[in-house]
Design an enzyme around this catalytic site. Structure first.
Site, short mmCIF file in Angstrom:
data_model
loop_
_atom_site.label_atom_id
_atom_site.label_comp_id
_atom_site.label_asym_id
_atom_site.label_seq_id
_atom_site.Cartn_x
_atom_site.Cartn_y
_atom_site.Cartn_z
N GLU A 278 77.99 42.37 38.99
CA GLU A 278 78.73 42.62 40.24
C GLU A 278 78.68 41.39 41.13
OE1 GLU A 278 80.63 45.19 40.45
OE2 GLU A 278 79.81 45.92 38.57
N TRP A 281 81.18 39.08 39.83
CA TRP A 281 82.53 39.46 40.29
C TRP A 281 82.78 38.86 41.68
CZ3 TRP A 281 86.78 41.30 38.12
CH2 TRP A 281 86.70 42.06 36.96
N TRP A 310 108.76 49.10 46.30
CA TRP A 310 107.90 50.23 46.67
C TRP A 310 108.60 51.12 47.68
CZ3 TRP A 310 104.06 50.66 43.48
CH2 TRP A 310 103.46 49.52 42.95
N ASN A 345 82.13 52.15 45.68
CA ASN A 345 83.05 51.38 44.83
C ASN A 345 83.95 52.25 43.96
OD1 ASN A 345 84.04 48.89 43.53
ND2 ASN A 345 82.99 49.74 41.74
N TRP A 363 100.53 47.83 47.75
CA TRP A 363 99.07 47.67 47.81
C TRP A 363 98.63 46.91 49.07
CZ3 TRP A 363 97.48 42.55 47.71
CH2 TRP A 363 98.37 41.61 47.19
N TRP A 386 92.02 45.30 45.37
CA TRP A 386 93.34 45.94 45.51
C TRP A 386 94.29 45.50 44.41
CZ3 TRP A 386 95.26 50.03 47.79
CH2 TRP A 386 94.46 50.68 48.75
P1 FAD Z 1 76.51 46.96 44.64
O1 FAD Z 1 77.06 47.82 43.57
O2 FAD Z 1 75.08 47.08 44.94
O3 FAD Z 1 76.86 45.45 44.24
C1 FAD Z 1 76.13 44.33 44.76
C2 FAD Z 1 77.05 43.35 45.44
O4 FAD Z 1 77.96 42.77 44.51
C3 FAD Z 1 77.91 43.96 46.51
O5 FAD Z 1 77.21 44.09 47.72
C4 FAD Z 1 79.06 42.97 46.60
O6 FAD Z 1 78.72 41.84 47.39
C5 FAD Z 1 79.21 42.51 45.16
N1 FAD Z 1 80.24 43.28 44.47
C6 FAD Z 1 80.11 44.49 43.88
N2 FAD Z 1 81.26 44.86 43.30
C7 FAD Z 1 82.15 43.89 43.54
C8 FAD Z 1 83.52 43.69 43.21
N3 FAD Z 1 84.21 44.57 42.48
N4 FAD Z 1 84.13 42.57 43.65
C9 FAD Z 1 83.46 41.64 44.36
N5 FAD Z 1 82.17 41.78 44.71
C10 FAD Z 1 81.52 42.88 44.31
N6 FAD Z 1 83.55 44.40 48.35
C11 FAD Z 1 83.27 43.74 49.48
O7 FAD Z 1 82.18 43.18 49.62
N7 FAD Z 1 84.20 43.67 50.49
C12 FAD Z 1 85.42 44.27 50.41
O8 FAD Z 1 86.23 44.16 51.33
C13 FAD Z 1 85.72 44.99 49.22
N8 FAD Z 1 86.89 45.65 49.08
C14 FAD Z 1 87.18 46.33 47.91
C15 FAD Z 1 88.42 46.96 47.77
C16 FAD Z 1 88.73 47.64 46.58
C17 FAD Z 1 90.08 48.31 46.43
C18 FAD Z 1 87.78 47.68 45.54
C19 FAD Z 1 88.10 48.41 44.26
C20 FAD Z 1 86.55 47.06 45.68
C21 FAD Z 1 86.23 46.38 46.85
N9 FAD Z 1 84.98 45.74 47.03
C22 FAD Z 1 84.72 45.04 48.19
C23 FAD Z 1 83.98 45.70 45.93
C24 FAD Z 1 82.93 46.82 45.93
O9 FAD Z 1 83.55 48.05 46.05
C25 FAD Z 1 81.88 46.65 47.03
O10 FAD Z 1 81.36 45.34 47.01
C26 FAD Z 1 80.71 47.62 46.81
O11 FAD Z 1 81.17 48.95 46.80
C27 FAD Z 1 79.69 47.44 47.91
O12 FAD Z 1 78.62 48.32 47.74
P2 FAD Z 1 77.16 47.81 47.35
O13 FAD Z 1 76.75 46.71 48.26
O14 FAD Z 1 76.29 48.99 47.28
O15 FAD Z 1 77.44 47.19 45.92
#
Ligand code: FAD
Length: 471
Positions: A278, A281, A310, A345, A363, A386
């Site tokens: 993650e 990512w 759209w 997420n 989107w 997105w």
């Molecule tokens: P954990 O699961 O603990 O992951 C650890 C860290 O990894 C997160 O804190 C984050 O910094 C990073 N991370 C995790 N998943 C992703 C991912 N798919 N892409 C990039 N980084 C990731 N994340 C954001 O930080 N800001 C946003 O604005 C954002 N918008 C999103 C919009 C959509 C439509 C989707 C599908 C995902 C988005 N995410 C975003 C990614 C992800 O959903 C969140 O980072 C995550 O839910 C945060 O929760 P956590 O800190 O418990 O994550």
């Protein structure tokens, strides 16, 4: 001599290369470090930054001021306007005897222009600027294919990223040394204002946040693979808001993970490995953003999808925003976002897919709405998420693979606990009924479904195939 550290998305004193380097330099020339933060509410508004995120920043800057005071490093927190005002603020500080400026690099177009203007101003007076590339674990442009190209697909990017990690490791900077007390008389600038306290539930003390991260890596990460997809469970780290504004660095997370769960990292499916993915990512989307600046202008990565017509029904959009679509998992998720400023997420994926592929709304409307509500709003991650869900991005979900919101609900909230938390009118439904409380009639107090999934799905396929067939 004054070494000016301009803090932006690195609101921390541990592992802050700009701050650390400035302190080292000040030790050599008997100078002092002055830290600066400039709030820019007008630019924040232009970027749709959520009020809760603005508040978190303001609270964090106040906490950091106190933390740096212990190191005798003054932090000047100024209320500016927009990015243009930063040049003027910094120019007013130069007569204090500023000999260099230190800051962490930012990549978006307007941020880049802002930094360029500041550097040009300092250049007039032969004051150097040092920019540190620390927003990602691996700096953008450093993970490339053998041909020197940017990866457009995550898996090979990740593979190469891991090779780099194994080769170079990850470096964190210690906190800066205490400086001798300094009485610095700063010019009369408007002090940063307090926020609306909407983020009060999120602690902002650096040691507390570091401790949360440490506990996650020590005690919770092993369950991450199995728990992370279930919104009713607290199975993820909830660190995103802190990573987004830089209370924590991703480097600190990786280093701590290696320290606490190094052995697990050798197994691909372990919680530690999946969590590391993650974080990769996070790097990936930032690398993509730097390589393809058109994304910052909200253009689709797969350009042909910008021709999709759209329907953009305002009424459906409003129902989605309010959590009144008649699809419980979608509605509960949107209420989580509206009420807390954060969304799980799995639910971000479900609601994003639903907006685009069930309600047929561009989107970008959803991207913007998320940004305006999320405490962890981050351009690259949000845009990447997105475009993934909308099947318009790099390495996106294929457009014909469309989430069924009811099946997703049954799978990831099997007992309906998450839905019940946000939709009390469904509290009495059984675990089976709660995912589709419309049989034989819609549950009292709940919303009729605004669309029929199978019909909506067909239209999505038609919208996409119309532009794909023109390729
Ligand atoms: P954990 O699961 O603990 O992951 C650890 C860290 O990894 C997160 O804190 C984050 O910094 C990073 N991370 C995790 N998943 C992703 C991912 N798919 N892409 C990039 N980084 C990731 N994340 C954001 O930080 N800001 C946003 O604005 C954002 N918008 C999103 C919009 C959509 C439509 C989707 C599908 C995902 C988005 N995410 C975003 C990614 C992800 O959903 C969140 O980072 C995550 O839910 C945060 O929760 P956590 O800190 O418990 O994550």
């Amino acid at each position: 001599p004054v070494h000016l550290v301009w803090l932006r998305h690195d609101l921390r004193y541990h592992d802050n290369q700009a701050l650390y380097t400035a302190r080292e330099a000040a030790q050599l020339d008997n100078g002092i470090v002055l830290a600066l933060y400039i709030a820019t509410p007008l630019s924040w508004q232009q970027h749709d930054m959520a009020m809760i995120r603005q508040d978190l920043i303001r609270r964090r800057v106040a906490a950091l001021t106190a933390e740096l005071a212990e190191l005798k490093i003054p932090l000047l927190a100024v209320e500016g306007m927009d990015y243009d005002s930063c040049v003027a603020v910094i120019a007013q500080l130069l007569p204090l005897g500023v000999v260099a400026l230190y800051a962490q690099q930012e990549y978006e177009v307007r941020e880049h222009a802002r930094d360029h203007a500041v550097a040009a101003k300092l250049h007039e007076q032969q004051i150097p600027c040092y920019w540190f590339d620390r927003l990602c674990v691996m700096p953008p442009g450093s993970v490339l294919t053998q041909q020197g190209d940017i990866y457009k697909v995550f898996t090979p990017f990740k593979r190469n990223w891991l090779v780099k990690l194994a080769t170079f490791g990850v470096k964190c900077f210690p906190k800066p040394a205490v400086q001798s007390a300094t009485a610095i008389v700063v010019p009369n600038l408007t002090p940063m204002q307090a926020g609306d306290n909407s983020s009060a539930g999120w602690p902002v003390a650096e040691l507390e946040v570091l401790n949360r991260m440490r506990i996650f890596c020590q005690q919770r990460v092993q369950d991450y693979t199995t728990a992370r997809d279930f919104p009713a469970i607290d199975g993820t780290s909830s660190l995103s808001a802190y990573l987004a504004i830089g209370v924590l660095s991703a480097q600190q997370c990786v280093a701590r993970l290696q320290h606490e769960a190094g052995q697990q990292l050798e197994q691909e499916k372990s919680g530690a490995s999946v969590w590391l993915s993650e974080l990769i990512w996070r790097d990936f989307y930032k690398h993509i953003l730097v390589a393809f600046p058109r994304l910052i202008k909200h253009q689709a990565f797969q350009t042909e999808t910008d021709r999709i017509n759209w329907p953009n029904d305002n009424r459906l959009f409003a129902a989605w925003c309010r959590g009144e679509t008649g699809y419980p998992i979608v509605d509960a998720a949107m209420r989580q976002l509206n009420e807390t400023g954060w969304m799980h997420n799995r639910l971000r994926m479900i609601t994003a897919s639903f907006l685009v592929k069930d309600l047929h709304i561009d989107w970008r409307w959803g991207e913007r709405y998320f940004m305006s509500k999320l405490i962890d709003g981050d351009f690259a991650a949000n845009n990447g998420g997105w475009q993934w869900a909308a099947s318009t991005g790099t390495d996106a979900a294929p457009y014909f693979r469309i989430f069924n919101p009811v099946t997703q609900s049954e799978r990831f909230d099997p007992s309906g606990d998450f839905i019940r938390r946000y939709l009390p009118m469904l509290a009495s439904k059984t675990n089976k009924e709660i995912h589709w409380p419309h049989k034989p009639v819609t549950a009292k107090g709940y919303f009729r479904p605004v669309v029929e999934h199978n019909e909506a799905r067909k239209l999505t396929l038609a919208l996409f195939s119309a532009v794909k067939s023109q390729e």
